[in-house]
Design a protein around this motif. Structure first.
Motif, mmCIF file in Angstrom:
data_model
loop_
_atom_site.group_PDB
_atom_site.id
_atom_site.type_symbol
_atom_site.label_atom_id
_atom_site.label_comp_id
_atom_site.label_asym_id
_atom_site.label_seq_id
_atom_site.Cartn_x
_atom_site.Cartn_y
_atom_site.Cartn_z
ATOM 1 N N HIS A 110 49.636 37.533 61.804
ATOM 2 C CA HIS A 110 48.857 38.192 60.453
ATOM 3 C C HIS A 110 48.864 39.744 60.709
ATOM 4 C CE1 HIS A 110 47.727 34.098 60.110
ATOM 5 N NE2 HIS A 110 46.562 34.342 59.275
ATOM 6 N N PRO A 111 49.487 40.316 59.914
ATOM 7 C CA PRO A 111 49.412 41.853 60.087
ATOM 8 C C PRO A 111 47.968 42.459 59.901
ATOM 9 C CG PRO A 111 50.355 41.577 58.143
ATOM 10 C CD PRO A 111 50.210 40.151 58.806
ATOM 11 N N GLN A 112 47.460 43.390 60.411
ATOM 12 C CA GLN A 112 46.266 43.795 60.224
ATOM 13 C C GLN A 112 46.049 44.901 59.000
ATOM 14 O OE1 GLN A 112 43.511 43.240 62.511
ATOM 15 N NE2 GLN A 112 45.314 42.038 63.279
ATOM 16 N N PRO A 113 44.871 44.862 58.308
ATOM 17 C CA PRO A 113 44.641 45.682 57.076
ATOM 18 C C PRO A 113 44.932 47.097 57.403
ATOM 19 C CG PRO A 113 42.627 44.033 57.365
ATOM 20 C CD PRO A 113 43.542 44.138 58.693
ATOM 21 N N SER A 114 45.366 47.938 56.514
ATOM 22 C CA SER A 114 45.888 49.239 56.943
ATOM 23 C C SER A 114 45.506 50.156 55.596
ATOM 24 C CB SER A 114 47.355 49.468 56.933
ATOM 25 O OG SER A 114 47.969 50.648 57.166
ATOM 26 N N THR A 115 44.220 50.743 55.796
ATOM 27 C CA THR A 115 43.771 51.771 54.950
ATOM 28 C C THR A 115 44.682 52.855 54.667
ATOM 29 O OG1 THR A 115 41.596 51.242 55.312
ATOM 30 C CG2 THR A 115 41.848 52.995 54.206
ATOM 31 N N LEU A 165 52.357 48.083 48.241
ATOM 32 C CA LEU A 165 50.849 48.424 48.090
ATOM 33 C C LEU A 165 50.122 47.119 47.690
ATOM 34 C CD1 LEU A 165 48.413 50.323 47.579
ATOM 35 C CD2 LEU A 165 49.081 50.794 45.309
ATOM 36 N N ALA A 166 50.863 46.212 46.745
ATOM 37 C CA ALA A 166 50.460 44.981 46.467
ATOM 38 C C ALA A 166 50.145 44.088 47.752
ATOM 39 C CB ALA A 166 51.318 44.394 45.381
ATOM 40 N N GLY A 167 51.102 43.959 48.441
ATOM 41 C CA GLY A 167 51.255 43.416 49.681
ATOM 42 C C GLY A 167 49.942 43.691 50.651
ATOM 43 N N LEU A 168 49.824 45.040 50.795
ATOM 44 C CA LEU A 168 48.596 45.549 51.722
ATOM 45 C C LEU A 168 47.397 45.130 51.362
ATOM 46 C CD1 LEU A 168 50.218 48.834 52.521
ATOM 47 C CD2 LEU A 168 50.213 47.116 53.969
ATOM 48 N N VAL A 169 47.171 45.385 49.997
ATOM 49 C CA VAL A 169 45.906 45.180 49.084
ATOM 50 C C VAL A 169 45.514 43.694 49.310
ATOM 51 C CG1 VAL A 169 44.734 44.988 47.044
ATOM 52 C CG2 VAL A 169 45.943 47.343 47.701
ATOM 53 N N LEU A 170 46.412 42.823 48.877
ATOM 54 C CA LEU A 170 46.191 41.447 48.915
ATOM 55 C C LEU A 170 45.947 40.970 50.525
ATOM 56 C CD1 LEU A 170 49.049 39.995 46.744
ATOM 57 C CD2 LEU A 170 46.436 40.019 46.235
ATOM 58 N N ASN A 171 46.673 41.441 51.137
ATOM 59 C CA ASN A 171 46.212 41.143 52.760
ATOM 60 C C ASN A 171 44.678 41.812 53.204
ATOM 61 O OD1 ASN A 171 46.759 40.419 55.591
ATOM 62 N ND2 ASN A 171 47.052 42.388 56.055
ATOM 63 N N ALA A 172 44.532 42.829 52.860
ATOM 64 C CA ALA A 172 43.284 43.378 53.286
ATOM 65 C C ALA A 172 42.028 42.793 52.474
ATOM 66 C CB ALA A 172 43.357 44.965 52.936
ATOM 67 N N ALA A 173 42.163 42.575 51.080
ATOM 68 C CA ALA A 173 40.933 41.884 50.394
ATOM 69 C C ALA A 173 41.040 40.536 50.462
ATOM 70 C CB ALA A 173 41.195 42.440 48.751
ATOM 71 N N LEU A 174 42.233 39.865 50.413
ATOM 72 C CA LEU A 174 41.972 38.401 50.235
ATOM 73 C C LEU A 174 42.541 37.572 51.645
ATOM 74 C CD1 LEU A 174 43.420 37.800 46.654
ATOM 75 C CD2 LEU A 174 40.762 38.052 47.532
ATOM 76 N N GLY A 175 43.157 38.339 52.451
ATOM 77 C CA GLY A 175 43.545 37.769 53.817
ATOM 78 C C GLY A 175 44.651 37.109 53.543
ATOM 79 N N TRP A 176 45.500 37.248 52.340
ATOM 80 C CA TRP A 176 47.034 36.863 52.358
ATOM 81 C C TRP A 176 47.964 37.565 53.205
ATOM 82 C CZ3 TRP A 176 47.274 36.266 46.096
ATOM 83 C CH2 TRP A 176 46.123 35.419 45.734
ATOM 84 N N TRP A 177 47.790 37.203 54.327
ATOM 85 C CA TRP A 177 48.765 37.642 55.372
ATOM 86 C C TRP A 177 50.162 37.560 55.118
ATOM 87 C CZ3 TRP A 177 52.538 34.386 57.522
ATOM 88 C CH2 TRP A 177 52.090 32.962 57.440
ATOM 89 N N ASP A 180 52.316 40.343 53.000
ATOM 90 C CA ASP A 180 53.080 41.563 53.623
ATOM 91 C C ASP A 180 54.820 40.998 53.844
ATOM 92 O OD1 ASP A 180 52.680 44.158 55.552
ATOM 93 O OD2 ASP A 180 54.066 42.704 56.432
ATOM 94 N N PRO A 181 55.060 39.857 54.481
ATOM 95 C CA PRO A 181 56.381 39.525 54.696
ATOM 96 C C PRO A 181 57.025 39.414 53.358
ATOM 97 C CG PRO A 181 55.158 37.917 55.546
ATOM 98 C CD PRO A 181 54.173 39.015 55.483
ATOM 99 N N ILE A 182 56.505 38.845 52.386
ATOM 100 C CA ILE A 182 56.932 38.712 51.004
ATOM 101 C C ILE A 182 57.234 40.022 50.494
ATOM 102 C CG2 ILE A 182 56.495 38.067 48.645
ATOM 103 C CD1 ILE A 182 57.062 35.577 50.610
ATOM 104 N N ALA A 183 56.495 41.102 50.811
ATOM 105 C CA ALA A 183 56.746 42.420 50.234
ATOM 106 C C ALA A 183 58.236 43.087 50.970
ATOM 107 C CB ALA A 183 55.913 43.508 50.585
ATOM 108 N N GLY A 184 58.368 42.574 52.172
ATOM 109 C CA GLY A 184 59.467 42.660 53.016
ATOM 110 C C GLY A 184 60.956 42.335 52.383
#
Length: 203
Positions: A110-115, A165-177, A180-184
Motif C-alpha cells: 500500500h503506497p502512502q497518500p501524497s499531498t 493524479l487520479a490514482g493518487l486521489v483514489l488512494n488518499a480518499a478511498l484507500g484504493w491502493w 497507484d500501480p494501475i496508474a503505473g
C-alpha cells in the motif's frame, strides 16, 4: 513592396522561432524542477506512479532538447540519433514500470497518500496542456513537424499527469491502493507506444 513583404515574413518567422524556443525552455525548466519534486514525493509515499512520472519527466527533458537542437538548425542525422536515445529511455521506463507495478499488485503493498504528489501532478497537468497548445499552434505556423510532434508528447504528458493524479486521489480518499500501480500501467502503455513509434520511424 516584395522586399518589404519578404522582410515581414522573415520577422514573423524569427518571432515564431523565438516562441518555439521559449516553449521548449519552459518545458525543460518545469521538468527539471519536476524531477526533484517527484523524487522526493515518490520516495516519501513509496509510489510507483510518482516514480514513473518522474522518469517520464526526464524523458520529456530529452525530447525538448531534441527540438531545441532542431530549431537551432541541427543536422537530421543527429536528431535521429537523439530520438533513438529517447526510445531506449522509454524502453527502460517501460521495463521499470512493468516490474514495479506487478510487484506492488502481487505483494499488496500500500503506497502512502501524497499531498505533495497530488498538488504537483494537478499543476503539471494544467501547465502541460497549455504548453502543448502553444507548441501545436507555433509548430503549425512554422510548418515544423518536429515541434508539432513534440507538442503531442507534451499533450500526452499532461494526460499522464491526470492519470497519476487520479490514482493518487483514489488512494488518499478511498484507500484504493491498487489505483497507484494501475496508474503505473497507464504510464507503461504510453512508454511502450512511444518505443514503437520512435523505432518504426513514425516520429
Amino acid at each position: 513592396m516584395p522586399n518589404l513583404d519578404r522582410d515581414a515574413e522573415q520577422d514573423i518567422h524569427r518571432w515564431l522561432l523565438r516562441r518555439g524556443f521559449a516553449l521548449e525552455y519552459a518545458t525543460l525548466a518545469w521538468n527539471v524542477v519536476g524531477i526533484v519534486v517527484l523524487a522526493v514525493t515518490a520516495i516519501t509515499a513509496r509510489s510507483v506512479a510518482l516514480a514513473g512520472f518522474g522518469l517520464d519527466s526526464l524523458i520529456e527533458i530529452g525530447a525538448s532538447t531534441v527540438v531545441i537542437w532542431e530549431l537551432s538548425g541541427t543536422s537530421e542525422a543527429r536528431q535521429r540519433h537523439a530520438l533513438r536515445l529517447i526510445g531506449v529511455a522509454f524502453a527502460l521506463l517501460a521495463v521499470y514500470l512493468a516490474v514495479q507495478s506487478t510487484l506492488v499488485l502481487v505483494t499488496g503493498y500500500h503506497p502512502q497518500p501524497s499531498t505533495g504528489g497530488i498538488i504537483w501532478t494537478a499543476v503539471t497537468a494544467v501547465v502541460m496542456f497549455a504548453l502543448a497548445a502553444g507548441k501545436a499552434r507555433t509548430g503549425a505556423a512554422l510548418d515544423n513537424l518536429v515541434l508539432r510532434t513534440e507538442g503531442r508528447v507534451t499533450l500526452v504528458d499532461a494526460m499522464l499527469a491526470v492519470a497519476v493524479l487520479a490514482g493518487l486521489v483514489l488512494n488518499a480518499a478511498l484507500g484504493w491502493w491498487w489505483a497507484d500501480p494501475i496508474a503505473g500501467y497507464v504510464l507503461l502503455a504510453y512508454a511502450a507506444r512511444e518505443v514503437h513509434e520512435i523505432f518504426s520511424g513514425e516520429h
